[in-house]
Design a protein around this motif. Structure first.
Motif, PDB file in Angstrom:
ATOM      1  N   VAL A  48       4.148  16.661  31.626  1.00 38.37           N
ATOM      2  CA  VAL A  48       3.748  16.336  30.254  1.00 38.37           C
ATOM      3  C   VAL A  48       2.366  16.904  29.944  1.00 38.37           C
ATOM      4  O   VAL A  48       2.126  17.465  28.867  1.00 38.37           O
ATOM      5  CB  VAL A  48       3.752  14.803  30.050  1.00 38.37           C
ATOM      6  CG1 VAL A  48       3.106  14.429  28.720  1.00 38.37           C
ATOM      7  CG2 VAL A  48       5.169  14.261  30.110  1.00 38.37           C
ATOM      8  N   THR A  91       0.523   0.980  30.127  1.00 34.26           N
ATOM      9  CA  THR A  91      -0.355   1.756  29.261  1.00 34.26           C
ATOM     10  C   THR A  91      -1.695   1.956  29.964  1.00 34.26           C
ATOM     11  O   THR A  91      -2.383   0.986  30.280  1.00 34.26           O
ATOM     12  CB  THR A  91      -0.588   1.044  27.921  1.00 34.26           C
ATOM     13  OG1 THR A  91       0.663   0.818  27.272  1.00 34.26           O
ATOM     14  CG2 THR A  91      -1.490   1.871  27.021  1.00 34.26           C
ATOM     15  N   ASP A 108       3.943   7.314  30.427  1.00 34.70           N
ATOM     16  CA  ASP A 108       5.313   6.940  30.060  1.00 34.70           C
ATOM     17  C   ASP A 108       6.322   7.730  30.885  1.00 34.70           C
ATOM     18  O   ASP A 108       7.312   7.180  31.391  1.00 34.70           O
ATOM     19  CB  ASP A 108       5.553   7.210  28.568  1.00 34.70           C
ATOM     20  CG  ASP A 108       4.840   6.211  27.664  1.00 34.70           C
ATOM     21  OD1 ASP A 108       4.479   5.125  28.150  1.00 34.70           O
ATOM     22  OD2 ASP A 108       4.634   6.539  26.475  1.00 34.70           O
ATOM     23  N   ALA A 109       6.072   9.038  31.012  1.00 34.63           N
ATOM     24  CA  ALA A 109       6.980   9.880  31.787  1.00 34.63           C
ATOM     25  C   ALA A 109       6.974   9.480  33.256  1.00 34.63           C
ATOM     26  O   ALA A 109       8.023   9.462  33.917  1.00 34.63           O
ATOM     27  CB  ALA A 109       6.585  11.350  31.641  1.00 34.63           C
ATOM     28  N   ALA A 144      -3.943  10.352  24.045  1.00 34.92           N
ATOM     29  CA  ALA A 144      -2.542  10.122  23.695  1.00 34.92           C
ATOM     30  C   ALA A 144      -1.621  10.876  24.645  1.00 34.92           C
ATOM     31  O   ALA A 144      -0.551  10.381  25.025  1.00 34.92           O
ATOM     32  CB  ALA A 144      -2.295  10.559  22.251  1.00 34.92           C
ATOM     33  N   ARG A 145      -2.043  12.067  25.069  1.00 30.37           N
ATOM     34  CA  ARG A 145      -1.236  12.840  26.004  1.00 30.37           C
ATOM     35  C   ARG A 145      -1.214  12.158  27.379  1.00 30.37           C
ATOM     36  O   ARG A 145      -0.196  12.178  28.081  1.00 30.37           O
ATOM     37  CB  ARG A 145      -1.781  14.258  26.106  1.00 30.37           C
ATOM     38  CG  ARG A 145      -0.918  15.229  26.880  1.00 30.37           C
ATOM     39  CD  ARG A 145      -1.014  16.640  26.318  1.00 30.37           C
ATOM     40  NE  ARG A 145      -2.379  17.049  26.091  1.00 30.37           N
ATOM     41  CZ  ARG A 145      -3.144  17.664  27.010  1.00 30.37           C
ATOM     42  NH1 ARG A 145      -2.648  17.899  28.208  1.00 30.37           N
ATOM     43  NH2 ARG A 145      -4.362  18.041  26.730  1.00 30.37           N
ATOM     44  N   ASP A 155       9.032   6.332  33.621  1.00 31.56           N
ATOM     45  CA  ASP A 155      10.465   6.636  33.576  1.00 31.56           C
ATOM     46  C   ASP A 155      10.935   7.227  34.905  1.00 31.56           C
ATOM     47  O   ASP A 155      12.043   6.932  35.379  1.00 31.56           O
ATOM     48  CB  ASP A 155      10.761   7.609  32.443  1.00 31.56           C
ATOM     49  CG  ASP A 155      10.607   6.979  31.065  1.00 31.56           C
ATOM     50  OD1 ASP A 155      10.605   5.740  30.981  1.00 31.56           O
ATOM     51  OD2 ASP A 155      10.474   7.738  30.080  1.00 31.56           O
ATOM     52  N   LYS A 159      -1.364   8.961  27.834  1.00 28.94           N
ATOM     53  CA  LYS A 159      -0.438   7.839  27.700  1.00 28.94           C
ATOM     54  C   LYS A 159       1.007   8.314  27.757  1.00 28.94           C
ATOM     55  O   LYS A 159       1.871   7.654  28.349  1.00 28.94           O
ATOM     56  CB  LYS A 159      -0.714   7.088  26.395  1.00 28.94           C
ATOM     57  CG  LYS A 159      -2.068   6.368  26.398  1.00 28.94           C
ATOM     58  CD  LYS A 159      -2.367   5.695  25.071  1.00 28.94           C
ATOM     59  CE  LYS A 159      -3.737   5.007  25.114  1.00 28.94           C
ATOM     60  NZ  LYS A 159      -4.097   4.389  23.814  1.00 28.94           N
ATOM     61  N   ALA A 160       1.288   9.460  27.156  1.00 26.41           N
ATOM     62  CA  ALA A 160       2.641  10.026  27.232  1.00 26.41           C
ATOM     63  C   ALA A 160       2.978  10.409  28.662  1.00 26.41           C
ATOM     64  O   ALA A 160       4.123  10.251  29.114  1.00 26.41           O
ATOM     65  CB  ALA A 160       2.750  11.237  26.305  1.00 26.41           C
TER      66      ALA A 160
END
Length: 361
Positions: free
Chosen positions: A165, A288, A193-194, A186-187, A197, A189-190
């Protein structure tokens, strides 16, 4: 949390101190040959500084980390069997995951090592960098929770997913430093998230103890440094001139004690020092990352590491001194410096897996 169970007839391996039965011909932990009548070593809890009994495999391509032992036996050149032991001399072959190196650019490098006491490496890292020194570096470290199942698989999957990401694109915001910092955060945090997952994908649906790991990532882009974490893996900034900075705050019982006024040394050496309060995993309360932004206005070292390093030198100032001196001893070369810091942590006892990722900005 680690636990060991031995029978009353067990002794200790003279090479690594691991538990062995009287009938064993080779140590399950390090592969050393056991001869009848060999005197027992110190108790398994005693630090063992000799890591030469099990050769390590250094690789620069993360693609082969998922497999078993690579190549012929490092001791005699014989064939390594499917059980991981040499069919000729019986030496246990090192796994690529036990010790691996990444260096995406000359100014960025990392070393991930099993340490001395653990039977497998549950740490993982994934690094990316642009060629120009100080331009753009992406450092991700994940530390598998030993008490969970398949944490080694989960941590590696998480680190790789997060890096994928982060390398996708540059975060420019709307042209201002504030918006650029917000876009990088924000990146991050993404990326978390990845990573989350990926951990879930590595967990069996009916697992009684779901895989879990910590997460820390740092991004350097053209003078801006953003770091975020979940758990107790850390990021530090050590400028050549100025005060060293701890960029992250642990999600741990020890950190809560410190915040409540308990001295750091006491909190980090207590019985629950490494109990974490947030992590990545199926049963995680929240994933987060808390992010910190810092403008870099001079040269220095960015360090991202697991607790296998900071266990032995926690506070920013003394750790900065250690990194600077180690770098000076290794001509300022990030790969050699990271390797030397791993060696230093092993010399302190190597009680945990160790990951050291460095960027020379």
């Amino acid at each position: 949390m680690d636990a060991a169970m031995t029978s009353t007839t067990d002794t200790a391996c003279p090479s690594c101190g691991g538990p062995v039965a009287e009938a064993d011909l080779f140590c399950e932990a390090c592969g050393a040959e056991l001869k009848p009548g060999t005197p027992a070593a110190a108790a398994p809890g005693t630090p063992a500084l000799d890591t030469d009994t099990e050769p390590t495999v250094e690789i620069d391509a993360v693609g082969s980390l998922d497999g078993g032992p690579v190549g012929p036996c490092a001791s005699c050149g014989g064939t390594v069997g499917t059980d991981g032991y040499c069919e000729t001399c019986g030496t246990k072959a090192a796994k690529p995951r036990d010790h691996f190196v990444e260096q995406p650019a000359p100014w960025v490098a990392g070393v991930c090592d099993r340490g001395i006491r653990h039977s497998r490496n549950e740490d993982a890292m994934a690094l990316g960098a642009d060629p120009e020194p100080g331009s753009r570096a992406l450092l991700v470290v994940c530390d598998g929770v030993s008490s969970s199942l398949d944490s080694d698989v989960a941590s590696l999957a998480a680190a790789r997913a997060a890096l994928e990401v982060l390398v996708a694109d540059h975060a420019h915001g709307i042209g201002t430093e504030t918006s650029r910092a917000g876009a990088i955060a924000a990146r991050l945090k993404a990326a978390a998230d990845a990573a989350s997952d990926a951990v879930l994908d590595s967990t069996s649906p009916d697992s009684p103890n779901p895989a879990s790991c910590t997460f820390v990532a740092a991004v350097v882009e053209d003078g801006l440094l953003v770091a975020g974490n979940i758990g107790d893996s850390r990021a530090y900034w050590f400028p050549d001139v100025g005060e060293p900075v701890g960029l992250t705050t642990d999600d741990s019982w020890a950190a809560e004690l410190i915040a409540g006024g308990v001295p750091r040394e006491e909190a980090e050496s207590g019985p629950h020092a490494h109990a974490i309060t947030r992590w990545l995993g199926k049963d995680a309360p929240d994933h987060t990352p808390r992010t910190t932004t810092l403008e870099v206005d001079g040269a220095g070292w960015l360090l991202v590491c697991s607790d296998g390093l900071w266990n032995y030198c926690s506070e920013a100032a003394p750790l900065a001194d250690l990194v600077r001196q180690t770098a000076a001893d290794n001509n300022g070369e990030p790969k050699a410096t990271a390797s030397a810091l791993v060696d230093w942590a092993n010399a302190q006892g190597g009680q945990d897996n160790i990951t050291v990722a460095l960027a020379r900005v």
